[in-house]
Design an enzyme around this catalytic site. Structure first.
Site, short mmCIF file in Angstrom:
data_model
loop_
_atom_site.label_atom_id
_atom_site.label_comp_id
_atom_site.label_asym_id
_atom_site.label_seq_id
_atom_site.Cartn_x
_atom_site.Cartn_y
_atom_site.Cartn_z
N GLU A 1 77.24 40.11 44.34
CA GLU A 1 76.98 40.29 42.91
C GLU A 1 77.63 41.57 42.38
OE1 GLU A 1 73.14 38.47 44.71
OE2 GLU A 1 74.69 39.92 45.29
N HIS B 1 46.93 43.59 26.26
CA HIS B 1 47.04 42.44 25.36
C HIS B 1 47.82 41.30 26.00
CE1 HIS B 1 45.35 44.53 21.81
NE2 HIS B 1 45.84 45.61 22.43
N LYS C 1 71.30 33.94 50.43
CA LYS C 1 72.66 34.44 50.21
C LYS C 1 73.67 33.61 50.99
CE LYS C 1 73.04 38.98 50.50
NZ LYS C 1 72.78 40.37 50.95
N GLY D 1 68.14 50.41 51.60
CA GLY D 1 68.51 50.29 50.20
C GLY D 1 67.40 50.63 49.24
N ARG D 2 66.18 50.13 49.50
CA ARG D 2 65.08 50.37 48.56
C ARG D 2 64.52 51.79 48.67
NH1 ARG D 2 64.13 46.80 52.34
NH2 ARG D 2 62.43 47.01 53.85
N GLU E 1 59.50 43.73 49.54
CA GLU E 1 60.61 43.60 50.49
C GLU E 1 60.27 44.31 51.80
OE1 GLU E 1 64.93 43.14 49.16
OE2 GLU E 1 64.91 45.19 49.96
N LYS F 1 76.88 49.82 49.81
CA LYS F 1 77.14 50.48 51.08
C LYS F 1 78.33 49.85 51.80
CE LYS F 1 73.61 51.64 53.63
NZ LYS F 1 72.47 51.62 54.59
#
Length: 552
Positions: A215, A387, A515, A270-271, A356, A209
Site C-alpha cells: 500500500e 451521544h 496480504k 511497527g506499532r 495486533e 522498513k
C-alpha cells in the site's frame, strides 16, 4: 473464563481468582464506596504527570492481592527484566523488543546480541535533528528553490497511526510545516490529500522498513507521478522525498538520496515505532526539542514500570484489571474515551497497539490457549461518545469497562466549555458506577406526578444497573511529556497482559494471510485466469469485478 495455565503457581492463582469471583458475586461498587470512605486513596496512583484513579472498579483489596499473585506466578517481573535486557522475547521472529531504548535518557546501555544499540539510536536522532532544522528553518529547498511548507507521510499501520495520532494530539505545539498522512491504498486518500498542495513546496516521507509494503509503495508511486507531472524533471525526486527504511538499494532505485534515508531496526516493532525515525513527521511538525520531550515522558514511564513494585505500578494495575474483566467477569471489549478533542485518534492507535499485540490464540509453546486473550478495543472522544454509544455502556445487555482520559487544563479555553467537558467526564464515571435503582426511579417519577399506570410502565426503562467499571487517567494538560508517558503506560500494560496470557505480543502473523491472498487476487484482476482453488463466492466476486460491476 479459563482453568488454567502452565505452571502450578499460575494454576493456583487462577483457581483462587475463580473462587473469589464466585464469592464476590454481584457486589455493587456503590456499596463498596459506602463501606470504605478511603477507597480512592487505596485505589489510586500518581506518577509521570498522570493520576490513575482505579477505585471505580469491581474489586476489593482481596481481588487485587489475588491478581498480583497471578502476575507474580506468571513471572511478570522476570519477563520485564528480559525485555529491558534486550533478550529475544519476540521468539517467533528471534528478535529483541527494545522500543524502550529509543527513548532511553538514562545514559545506560541497551544491548542486542552483545552490542550496545544506543550509539545507533543517538546517531539517527542527530540525523533527524539536522534534517528537521534544515526543513523547518527553510534552508532546505525544493527543486525549484522554494522552501517546504507541506509534508506528506506515506505509511500504513504503525508507520501511520502513531505519528498521525501524535501530530493531532500535539497540534497546539505545531510550528513547522503542515503534516498530512496518507495510508489507505484507496486512491481517494492520496487524491484528496494532494489536491490543494503545491508540489514545489511539498516533501514526501516514505515510511516502510523493507520498502516493499504494497500500500505504501503504491501511494509513493502515485506521489512521485503527481510531482513529476507538475515539475517534469526526474531529478526533482531527490529534493522532495525522504525515506524511513533499511533497504538502501530500493530507496536509491526509487530516486531518493540515501543521505535522506533514516534507519530503524528489527528490534522495533511497527506499532511501537513512533519513537524511532518513523516519528520524523512528528519532529518536522513540532521541532526536535519537543520530539525529545515526547521521548522523555515515555522514558519516565519506562522507569516507573521498570522500578516500581507491582502493587504500585500503573501499567501492571491496568493490565491486571483488564485480565480480571476479560477472564473472570466475561467482558469481551473495553472502551477508551478521551475527553480531549486533540486525542481523537488515540482510540484507533490503541486499537492497533492492543489488538495486533494480544489478538492471539496460540501460546508460547505453540498450543491453543484455553483462555480468552486480547479484547476488542474501541472508543470516541467525549462528549461525542455520550451521544453515540453511552446508551449501551449504561443499559446494554453487555457491560464494557472503559478508560476515561481527562486533561484538567485546555489548550483552548472558551467560556465555560472546558468545565462542561470535565463535568461530563467525571459525571459519567460516577453514573456508570452508581447507576439508578428502581427505588430512586420510582421516587423521582412520583415527584413528577406521573399516574400509577404510566409510572409502572416506564419504571423498568429508566433503571440503570450501574456497577459498570471505569478507570480515570487525569493529566494537567496534554503536553509532549504527558502524552509520551500515557502512550508508554498503555504499551507496558499490553506487555504485562501478554505475559499473563502466555502469548507473544510482538509478532503479527495474522496480517499475512490476507496480504498473500490479495497479491494473488490482484494478478487475477489484472487479467490472469483465476485458479479453481478459490471458493465459489471468491471466484464469483473476481469474475464480476473483472467484467465491471453492473446491477440489473
Amino acid at each position: 473464563m479459563s482453568n488454567a495455565s502452565t505452571t502450578p503457581v499460575r494454576r493456583q492463582a487462577w483457581a483462587a481468582l475463580d473462587q473469589h469471583r464466585r464469592h464476590i458475586g454481584d457486589a455493587h461498587m456503590r456499596q463498596m464506596f459506602e463501606d470504605d470512605p478511603n477507597r480512592f486513596e487505596r485505589f489510586s496512583l500518581e506518577d509521570c504527570g498522570i493520576l490513575l484513579d482505579y477505585s471505580k472498579n469491581r474489586i476489593t483489596s482481596e481481588t487485587l492481592r489475588l491478581l498480583l499473585d497471578l502476575a507474580r506466578g506468571s513471572q511478570v517481573e522476570s519477563w520485564r527484566q528480559r525485555m529491558f535486557a534486550g533478550r529475544p522475547i519476540n521468539f517467533t521472529e528471534g528478535r529483541a523488543v527494545l522500543h524502550v531504548a529509543l527513548r532511553n535518557r538514562s545514559g545506560r546501555s541497551f544491548e542486542v546480541d552483545g552490542q550496545d544499540v544506543m550509539p545507533q539510536v543517538q546517531a539517527v536522532l542527530e540525523q533527524m535533528g539536522r534534517f528537521c532544522e534544515a526543513v523547518r528553518s527553510r534552508r532546505w529547498k525544493g527543486h525549484s528553490g522554494k522552501s517546504i511548507r507541506e509534508v506528506v507521510n506515506l505509511g500504513i499501520g504503525g508507520s501511520d497511526l502513531g505519528p498521525a495520532m501524535v501530530c493531532q494530539a500535539l497540534k497546539p505545539y505545531a510550528d513547522g510545516p503542515r503534516v498530512h498522512f496518507v495510508s489507505n491504498v484507496d486512491g481517494t486518500h492520496i487524491t484528496e490529500t494532494l489536491k490543494d498542495l503545491d508540489p514545489e513546496r511539498t516533501l514526501f516521507i516514505v515510511s516502510s522498513k523493507s520498502f516493499t509494503t504494497q500500500e505504501t509503495l503504491a501511494n509513493a508511486r502515485a506521489a512521485r507521478a503527481w510531482l513529476l507531472d507538475r515539475m517534469g524533471d526526474e531529478s526533482a525526486i531527490a529534493s522532495h522525498f525522504a525515506a524511513v527504511s533499511t533497504h538502501e538499494e530500493a530507496v536509491r532505485d526509487f530516486g531518493i538520496d540515501p543521505a535522506n534515508m533514516f534507519e530503524f531496526w528489527d528490534w522495533v516493532g511497527g506499532r511501537f515505532s513512533l519513537w524511532s525515525a518513523i516519528g520524523l513527521s512528528i519532529a518536522l511538525s513540532l521541532g526536535m526539542d519537543r520530539f525529545q520531550q515526547l521521548l522523555e515522558g515515555a522514558h519516565r514511564m519506562d522507569e516507573h514500570f521498570r522500578t516500581r513494585p507491582l502493587d504500585r505500578n500503573m501499567p501492571v494495575i491496568l493490565a491486571l484489571l483488564g485480565v480480571w474483566y476479560r477472564n473472570f467477569l466475561g467482558a469481551a471489549s473495553y472502551a477508551v474515551v478521551p475527553y480531549d478533542q486533540y486525542l481523537r485518534r488515540l482510540p484507533a492507535y490503541l486499537q492497533q497497539l492492543d489488538m495486533e499485540s494480544n489478538g492471539k490464540r496460540i501460546d508460547r509453546r505453540g498450543c491453543r490457549v484455553k483462555w480468552d486473550t486480547g479484547p476488542v478495543v474501541w472508543g470516541e472522544p467525549g462528549t461525542n461518545g455520550q451521544h453515540a454509544f453511552f446508551q449501551l455502556l449504561h443499559q446494554g445487555s453487555q457491560w464494557v469497562p472503559a478508560d476515561f482520559i481527562l486533561a484538567a487544563r485546555s489548550h483552548n479555553p472558551v467560556g465555560e466549555q472546558h468545565r462542561m467537558l470535565l463535568a461530563n467526564g467525571v459525571a459519567q464515571t460516577e453514573a456508570l458506577m452508581r447507576g439508578k435503582s428502581e427505588q430512586e426511579v420510582r421516587r423521582e417519577m412520583e415527584e413528577q406526578g406521573l399516574d400509577r399506570e404510566r409510572l409502572e410502565a416506564l419504571l423498568p426503562h429508566r433503571v440503570f444497573p450501574g456497577n459498570r467499571p471505569t478507570n480515570t487517567l487525569l493529566v494537567d494538560r496534554i503536553t509532549p511529556e504527558t502524552l509520551g508517558a500515557l502512550l508508554a503506560l498503555y504499551e507496558h500494560k499490553i506487555f504485562v497482559q501478554g505475559i499473563i496470557w502466555d502469548i507473544n505480543s510482538f509478532d503479527q502473523w495474522g496480517v499475512e494471510l490476507g496480504k498473500q491472498l490479495a497479491s494473488t487476487v490482484l494478478e487475477e484482476l489484472r487479467g490472469r485466469p483465476a485458479p479453481r482453488q478459490h471458493d465459489g463466492s471468491t471466484r464469483a466476486l473476481i469474475d464480476r469485478l473483472r467484467k465491471g460491476f453492473s446491477s440489473s
